[in-house]
Design a protein around this motif. Structure first.
Motif, mmCIF file in Angstrom:
data_model
loop_
_atom_site.group_PDB
_atom_site.id
_atom_site.type_symbol
_atom_site.label_atom_id
_atom_site.label_comp_id
_atom_site.label_asym_id
_atom_site.label_seq_id
_atom_site.Cartn_x
_atom_site.Cartn_y
_atom_site.Cartn_z
ATOM 1 N N TYR A 5 0.836 -1.194 0.000
ATOM 2 C CA TYR A 5 0.000 0.000 0.000
ATOM 3 C C TYR A 5 0.874 1.249 0.000
ATOM 4 O O TYR A 5 1.899 1.302 0.682
ATOM 5 C CB TYR A 5 -0.884 0.034 1.244
ATOM 6 C CG TYR A 5 -1.846 -1.114 1.345
ATOM 7 C CD1 TYR A 5 -3.127 -1.027 0.804
ATOM 8 C CD2 TYR A 5 -1.477 -2.302 1.974
ATOM 9 C CE1 TYR A 5 -4.017 -2.092 0.886
ATOM 10 C CE2 TYR A 5 -2.360 -3.363 2.064
ATOM 11 C CZ TYR A 5 -3.629 -3.256 1.516
ATOM 12 O OH TYR A 5 -4.504 -4.318 1.595
ATOM 13 N N VAL A 7 1.057 4.678 1.537
ATOM 14 C CA VAL A 7 0.431 5.307 2.705
ATOM 15 C C VAL A 7 0.831 6.773 2.861
ATOM 16 O O VAL A 7 0.306 7.473 3.733
ATOM 17 C CB VAL A 7 0.762 4.533 3.992
ATOM 18 C CG1 VAL A 7 0.137 3.145 3.941
ATOM 19 C CG2 VAL A 7 2.263 4.442 4.232
ATOM 20 N N GLU A 230 0.554 -4.753 4.626
ATOM 21 C CA GLU A 230 -0.766 -4.787 5.259
ATOM 22 C C GLU A 230 -0.626 -4.794 6.781
ATOM 23 O O GLU A 230 -1.395 -4.133 7.489
ATOM 24 C CB GLU A 230 -1.525 -6.018 4.776
ATOM 25 C CG GLU A 230 -2.989 -6.026 5.133
ATOM 26 C CD GLU A 230 -3.770 -7.085 4.370
ATOM 27 O OE1 GLU A 230 -5.001 -6.939 4.269
ATOM 28 O OE2 GLU A 230 -3.155 -8.055 3.875
ATOM 29 N N VAL A 233 0.198 -1.271 7.923
ATOM 30 C CA VAL A 233 -0.999 -0.426 7.804
ATOM 31 C C VAL A 233 -1.929 -0.659 8.988
ATOM 32 O O VAL A 233 -2.433 0.295 9.610
ATOM 33 C CB VAL A 233 -1.727 -0.708 6.471
ATOM 34 C CG1 VAL A 233 -3.114 -0.074 6.456
ATOM 35 C CG2 VAL A 233 -0.901 -0.188 5.298
ATOM 36 N N THR A 234 -2.142 -1.916 9.319
ATOM 37 C CA THR A 234 -3.046 -2.245 10.423
ATOM 38 C C THR A 234 -2.478 -1.774 11.759
ATOM 39 O O THR A 234 -3.186 -1.144 12.567
ATOM 40 C CB THR A 234 -3.294 -3.763 10.456
ATOM 41 O OG1 THR A 234 -3.877 -4.171 9.213
ATOM 42 C CG2 THR A 234 -4.232 -4.126 11.595
ATOM 43 N N ALA A 239 -5.223 2.621 7.592
ATOM 44 C CA ALA A 239 -6.167 2.145 6.575
ATOM 45 C C ALA A 239 -6.852 3.294 5.841
ATOM 46 O O ALA A 239 -7.091 3.225 4.631
ATOM 47 C CB ALA A 239 -7.209 1.234 7.221
ATOM 48 N N ALA A 242 -4.449 4.565 3.115
ATOM 49 C CA ALA A 242 -3.793 3.583 2.260
ATOM 50 C C ALA A 242 -4.441 3.464 0.887
ATOM 51 O O ALA A 242 -5.660 3.389 0.759
ATOM 52 C CB ALA A 242 -3.801 2.221 2.941
ATOM 53 N N GLU A 244 -3.992 0.881 -2.325
ATOM 54 C CA GLU A 244 -3.382 -0.405 -2.656
ATOM 55 C C GLU A 244 -2.727 -0.379 -4.041
ATOM 56 O O GLU A 244 -3.311 0.119 -5.003
ATOM 57 C CB GLU A 244 -4.431 -1.512 -2.625
ATOM 58 C CG GLU A 244 -3.863 -2.899 -2.891
ATOM 59 C CD GLU A 244 -4.922 -3.980 -2.931
ATOM 60 O OE1 GLU A 244 -4.561 -5.147 -3.185
ATOM 61 O OE2 GLU A 244 -6.119 -3.660 -2.715
ATOM 62 N N GLY A 397 -8.413 2.305 -0.659
ATOM 63 C CA GLY A 397 -8.885 1.521 0.462
ATOM 64 C C GLY A 397 -7.975 0.355 0.793
ATOM 65 O O GLY A 397 -7.379 -0.278 -0.087
ATOM 66 N N ALA A 398 -7.837 0.076 2.093
ATOM 67 C CA ALA A 398 -7.013 -1.058 2.548
ATOM 68 C C ALA A 398 -7.878 -2.294 2.715
ATOM 69 O O ALA A 398 -9.080 -2.207 2.811
ATOM 70 C CB ALA A 398 -6.349 -0.689 3.867
#
Length: 398
Positions: A5, A7, A230, A233-234, A239, A242, A244, A397-398
């Protein structure tokens, strides 16, 4: 393979060389710091740094990255002609997708000199050049004259397209008029003036049929992107920021580029088509799913060639496509809302990351007056003679 992603993104204004009294590390710091701030990530969390540039000396990537911090992080110096920055982005994605790193900063910059690249060079200057084979094809079919060599090879591709498909000079100029109009909404663009098709046609000819206002300028500038896994990001609550990287592909020349003896092929339509096909297959998305496109309009004709390579129209129909309004606001796609290379500028080592920054802003709904309404899927196309084409599919979107 994991997911990757974007970010955070950052970009300087692209400017005429020598506009500002700054060094390449100054512009790299500005763009890199902006990308890190956009992501909310300190440089100390960055694990790898691929850095793209074409005209600075070896290890200039380290000199630039050191302005962001002295962390001992691996720095990779990347040079792939005009596709340099997208190559750095691709390396960042591969590091993340392959599980090598969770957070990577892709950085690209260029400090150029005024004037056309290789202006006035003779054919002999290319005898040992990496693009000797490409210019050899051109010379065999069209000769080699004193005008800037890149304008020659793309100008000759335009002549072939006109002869083969009936494309007109007005249609070529319509590409530039669209992109200059788009750049008037972009505060980071090198040029923000609007021109009519008639004014573009009346501008100084660089290499027939291309006029000055249909050619990308030399530029100073830098751009950057923070690419994360991922998991990263989490863990960092990113998110909402982010975007993708759904799929990405790079292709280089095959026999198809040279066998026909056509400048249309030698400047990259086959390898752009191949890269797009790989991305569509890998992502499960097609050009019909794309809302916004940033593509490599180094010259107006290359935007037309790329429409065809990306499958936006049938081969030979690109002149009619731009004339129809399908590639601007209110049309099927918005192509080069940033102004593209022609008007936003073309600092070679930063261009591909500048495209990525624009698409991230568009997909987040942060593009201001040039926002494409409801944009969810974006596609970037970046090409360099010699050669490499990088196509990237991005989704919000994540």
């Amino acid at each position: 393979m994991g997911k990757a992603y974007v970010v955070g993104v950052g970009m300087t204004r692209f400017e005429k060389p020598e506009t500002r009294d700054w060094q390449y590390w100054d512009m790299a710091k500005e763009a890199g710091a902006a990308a890190l701030a956009d992501a909310g990530v300190p440089y100390e969390r960055v694990e790898q740094v691929p850095v793209g540039y074409c005209f600075q000396p070896s290890t200039a990537g380290q000199r630039a990255a050191y302005e962001l911090g002295l962390t001992g992080v691996p720095v990779y110096n990347v040079n792939n002609n005009c596709a340099t920055a997208s190559t750095a982005l691709m390396m960042a994605r591969q590091f993340v997708e392959g599980g090598i790193a969770d957070c990577v900063l892709a950085l690209g910059f260029e400090k150029m000199t005024r004037g056309a690249l290789g202006a006035g060079a003779g054919a002999g200057d290319f005898a040992t050049s990496p693009v000797a084979r490409h210019y050899g094809v051109m010379a065999a079919g069209h000769g080699f004259v004193a005008s800037p060599p890149t304008a020659q090879i793309f100008g000759n591709a335009a002549r072939e397209h006109m002869d083969r498909y009936g494309t007109t000079e007005t249609q070529l100029a319509a590409v530039a008029a669209k992109n200059h109009r788009h750049s008037s909404r972009n505060p980071r663009a090198q040029f923000q003036d609007v021109y009519t098709v008639e004014e573009i046609l009346a501008a100084k000819t660089v290499h027939r049929p291309l006029t000055r206002l249909q050619c990308s300028p030399t530029s100073d500038g830098a751009a950057a992107a923070v690419v994360a896994s991922e998991r990263f990001v989490t863990e960092h609550g990113l998110a909402g920021r982010a975007v993708e990287i759904v799929a990405q592909a790079m292709t280089t020349d095959t026999e198809e580029s040279f066998a026909s003896g056509s400048c249309i092929d030698v400047v990259g339509r086959p390898l752009s088509r191949a890269a797009a096909r790989q991305v569509y297959e890998a992502s499960g998305l097609g050009i019909e799913d794309v809302d916004v496109v940033e593509l490599h309009d180094c010259f107006s004709v290359n935007e037309l060639l790329t429409y065809e390579a990306l499958g936006m129209c049938e081969e030979g129909a690109s002149g009619k496509l731009v004339e129809s309004g399908a590639t601007t606001y209110g049309g099927r796609w918005v192509v080069n809302p940033s102004g593209g290379l022609i008007s936003k500028g073309h600092p070679l080592g930063a261009t591909g990351l500048g495209q990525a920054a624009e698409l991230v802003w568009q997909l987040r709904g942060e593009a201001g007056g040039r926002q494409v309404t409801g944009a969810r899927v974006g596609l970037a196309h970046n090409i360099g003679l010699g050669g490499a084409a990088v196509v990237t599919m991005l989704r919000r979107g994540a």
